[in-house]
Write a protein that holds these residues in place. Structure first.
Motif, PDB file in Angstrom:
ATOM      1  N   ALA A   1       0.119 -12.692   8.470  1.00 37.35           N
ATOM      2  CA  ALA A   1      -0.983 -11.922   7.899  1.00 37.35           C
ATOM      3  C   ALA A   1      -1.459 -12.462   6.557  1.00 37.35           C
ATOM      4  CB  ALA A   1      -0.564 -10.464   7.732  1.00 37.35           C
ATOM      5  N   GLY A   2      -0.811 -13.537   6.065  1.00 37.96           N
ATOM      6  CA  GLY A   2      -1.163 -14.101   4.774  1.00 37.96           C
ATOM      7  C   GLY A   2       0.022 -14.830   4.171  1.00 37.96           C
TER       8      GLY A   2
ATOM      9  N   GLY B   1       0.785  -1.226   0.000  1.00 33.48           N
ATOM     10  CA  GLY B   1       0.000   0.000   0.000  1.00 33.48           C
ATOM     11  C   GLY B   1       0.814   1.271   0.000  1.00 33.48           C
ATOM     12  N   THR B   2       0.060   2.398  -0.143  1.00 34.90           N
ATOM     13  CA  THR B   2       0.624   3.741  -0.089  1.00 34.90           C
ATOM     14  C   THR B   2      -0.273   4.605   0.793  1.00 34.90           C
ATOM     15  OG1 THR B   2       1.383   3.471  -2.376  1.00 34.90           O
ATOM     16  CG2 THR B   2       1.432   5.692  -1.458  1.00 34.90           C
ATOM     17  N   PRO B   3       0.187   5.061   1.945  1.00 36.04           N
ATOM     18  CA  PRO B   3       1.514   4.833   2.522  1.00 36.04           C
ATOM     19  C   PRO B   3       1.715   3.349   2.882  1.00 36.04           C
ATOM     20  CG  PRO B   3       0.082   5.858   4.140  1.00 36.04           C
ATOM     21  CD  PRO B   3      -0.674   5.876   2.841  1.00 36.04           C
ATOM     22  N   LYS B   4       2.973   2.950   2.906  1.00 37.07           N
ATOM     23  CA  LYS B   4       3.321   1.544   3.129  1.00 37.07           C
ATOM     24  C   LYS B   4       2.982   1.100   4.549  1.00 37.07           C
ATOM     25  CE  LYS B   4       7.703   0.595   3.909  1.00 37.07           C
ATOM     26  NZ  LYS B   4       7.807  -0.156   5.188  1.00 37.07           N
ATOM     27  N   LYS B   5       2.397  -0.094   4.638  1.00 37.78           N
ATOM     28  CA  LYS B   5       2.182  -0.767   5.919  1.00 37.78           C
ATOM     29  C   LYS B   5       2.895  -2.114   5.863  1.00 37.78           C
ATOM     30  CE  LYS B   5      -0.764   2.181   7.828  1.00 37.78           C
ATOM     31  NZ  LYS B   5      -0.484   2.910   9.090  1.00 37.78           N
ATOM     32  N   ASP B   6       3.589  -2.479   6.933  1.00 38.36           N
ATOM     33  CA  ASP B   6       4.349  -3.727   6.950  1.00 38.36           C
ATOM     34  C   ASP B   6       3.500  -4.905   7.408  1.00 38.36           C
ATOM     35  OD1 ASP B   6       6.666  -2.593   6.029  1.00 38.36           O
ATOM     36  OD2 ASP B   6       7.505  -2.218   8.021  1.00 38.36           O
TER      37      ASP B   6
ATOM     38  N   PHE C   1      -4.823  -5.283   6.796  1.00 38.84           N
ATOM     39  CA  PHE C   1      -4.713  -4.299   5.719  1.00 38.84           C
ATOM     40  C   PHE C   1      -6.077  -3.679   5.442  1.00 38.84           C
ATOM     41  CE2 PHE C   1      -4.650  -3.375   1.061  1.00 38.84           C
ATOM     42  CZ  PHE C   1      -3.700  -2.364   1.090  1.00 38.84           C
ATOM     43  N   ASP C   2      -6.103  -2.346   5.361  1.00 34.29           N
ATOM     44  CA  ASP C   2      -7.343  -1.629   5.054  1.00 34.29           C
ATOM     45  C   ASP C   2      -7.183  -0.971   3.687  1.00 34.29           C
ATOM     46  OD1 ASP C   2      -9.574  -0.046   4.840  1.00 34.29           O
ATOM     47  OD2 ASP C   2      -9.457   0.745   6.892  1.00 34.29           O
ATOM     48  N   PRO C   3      -7.792  -1.541   2.645  1.00 37.72           N
ATOM     49  CA  PRO C   3      -7.596  -1.010   1.288  1.00 37.72           C
ATOM     50  C   PRO C   3      -8.101   0.419   1.119  1.00 37.72           C
ATOM     51  CG  PRO C   3      -9.331  -2.668   1.309  1.00 37.72           C
ATOM     52  CD  PRO C   3      -8.673  -2.717   2.656  1.00 37.72           C
TER      53      PRO C   3
ATOM     54  N   THR D   1      -3.185 -11.020   1.649  1.00 42.06           N
ATOM     55  CA  THR D   1      -3.222 -10.672   3.068  1.00 42.06           C
ATOM     56  C   THR D   1      -4.675 -10.509   3.494  1.00 42.06           C
ATOM     57  OG1 THR D   1      -2.302  -9.200   4.762  1.00 42.06           O
ATOM     58  CG2 THR D   1      -3.111  -8.160   2.745  1.00 42.06           C
ATOM     59  N   GLN D   2      -4.919 -10.587   4.775  1.00 46.87           N
ATOM     60  CA  GLN D   2      -6.269 -10.392   5.294  1.00 46.87           C
ATOM     61  C   GLN D   2      -6.633  -8.910   5.223  1.00 46.87           C
ATOM     62  OE1 GLN D   2      -7.543 -13.658   8.242  1.00 46.87           O
ATOM     63  NE2 GLN D   2      -5.929 -12.533   9.306  1.00 46.87           N
TER      64      GLN D   2
END
Length: 365
Positions: A150-151, A32-37, A68-70, A51-52
């Motif tokens: 997470a996946g 994603g942007t901003p990046k999440k680890d 992760f929240d798209p 990932t979930q």
């Protein structure tokens, strides 16, 4: 085919540390942007990276990272049903369309499943290795034994697998080393050169969707077992970073089990458990240094992999009362055999997908 090639594994283009998660291994990547680890289990036996995702409307399993929240990423985009990735995954797993023509996917594993939306997103492996429009699965209904990850990071062979999606950068070349101890750190590496110490065996064409290898034999304590090579050819064998134990055809497992028992007669046998044989009670040997017979697997091309002691036995309940040979009987000679990650420990396992070879270099980590 040559059993070795040139180069050194000290100038890898990209290397990320691995973490032990239950029976598998994970790496941390950014989405994603901003990046999440997120910590994703890397799996050479599957293709889709997923990932979930929030809102997890169908239910999600527990994970260590936030989901992760798209809606909070500016680069997330659902794929339509007419796109090539959607058609590609449709050949491998059930998929369909939402009412808005969004591609849906479903993938079943031996230890769980994921169902969700097929999408593109920015994947960050390192700050200098960033891949835009990378195809991922955004899982909204997931379950299984993923041990807090997470996946999955799919390292298989299809067009949607990571090696194919990143081939212009990494040239379809990756490797990993799984350490002997779960408290130590291994690595997953992409691109770069290959070690002169690595000996290669061809990836078979008989199992086009997986990394199939031709096993030619097994030895115990330096003695080659009398197993007809046709036993391995009938079942076929894959190498899989996402499977813990090695699964063998019944004929091969019987020969291995018998030879191992012959060399371990000084120790107390138990009745065994969960398809594992032989098993031992080492509770009275807690302070002993138990010498284990060397087990080696031979692959086509004269490649010999000496199994590290950490990959020979496994404790069923974490104690010494039930410690078993870490090889499972398939129950017959026809089902696919699997060379699992426990037996791959300490080797640099090299997947040169472009050249159709898998290599093993000792003392990789």
């Amino acid at each position: 085919m040559n059993s070795s090639t040139t180069g050194v594994f000290n100038e890898m283009k990209t290397a990320v540390p691995t973490t032990h998660f239950g029976g598998g291994y994970a790496v941390t990547v950014g989405l994603g942007t901003p990046k999440k680890d997120f910590s994703l289990l890397f799996d050479t036996g599957s293709d889709l990276t997923w990932t979930q995702c929030e809102p997890c409307s169908g239910g999600c399993f527990p994970q260590n990272d936030e989901k992760f929240d798209p809606t909070k990423s500016t680069t997330y985009k659902n794929l339509s049903c007419s796109t090539e990735p959607c058609k590609s995954i449709g050949k491998e797993s059930p998929q369909g369309c939402s009412s808005s023509n969004t591609c849906l996917y479903g993938v079943q594993y031996g230890s769980g499943y994921t169902i969700g939306f097929l999408a593109t997103e920015t994947l960050t492996i390192t700050p200098s290795d960033v891949f835009e429009n990378f195809v991922i699965g955004c899982g909204e209904r997931n379950d299984g034994r993923f041990h807090g990850a997470a996946g999955l990071l799919g390292l298989g062979r299809s067009p949607i697998a990571l090696p194919s999606q990143t081939s212009s950068t990494y040239k379809n070349l990756f490797s990993y080393c799984l350490p002997a101890s779960s408290s130590s750190t291994g690595h997953l590496s992409f691109g770069g050169g290959v070690s002169q110490a690595a000996k290669f065996t061809p990836i078979t064409t008989k199992i086009p969707e997986l990394y199939g290898l031709d096993v030619s034999g097994i030895s115990v304590g330096g003695r080659k077992l009398l197993i007809d090579p046709s036993v391995f050819r009938t079942s076929g064998t894959i190498i899989d970073s996402g499977t813990t134990l090695t699964f063998l055809p019944s004929t091969a497992h019987s020969a291995l089990s018998s030879a191992f028992q012959e060399m371990m007669t000084n120790y107390t046998l138990t009745n065994g458990t969960s398809g594992l044989q032989p098993c031992y009670d080492f509770s009275k040997n807690a302070n002993d240094n138990i010498p284990l017979p060397q087990i080696s697997i031979f692959f086509e091309g004269g490649v010999e992999v000496d199994i590290d002691d950490s990959g020979i036995l496994i404790s069923v309940n974490g104690g010494l009362e039930e410690v078993c040979l870490a090889f499972i009987d398939n129950g017959n000679d026809k089902d696919l055999a699997i060379f699992g990650n426990l037996q791959q420990k300490t080797y640099e396992v090299v997947y040169d997908v472009a050249k159709g070879m898998v290599g093993f270099a000792p003392s990789g980590c």
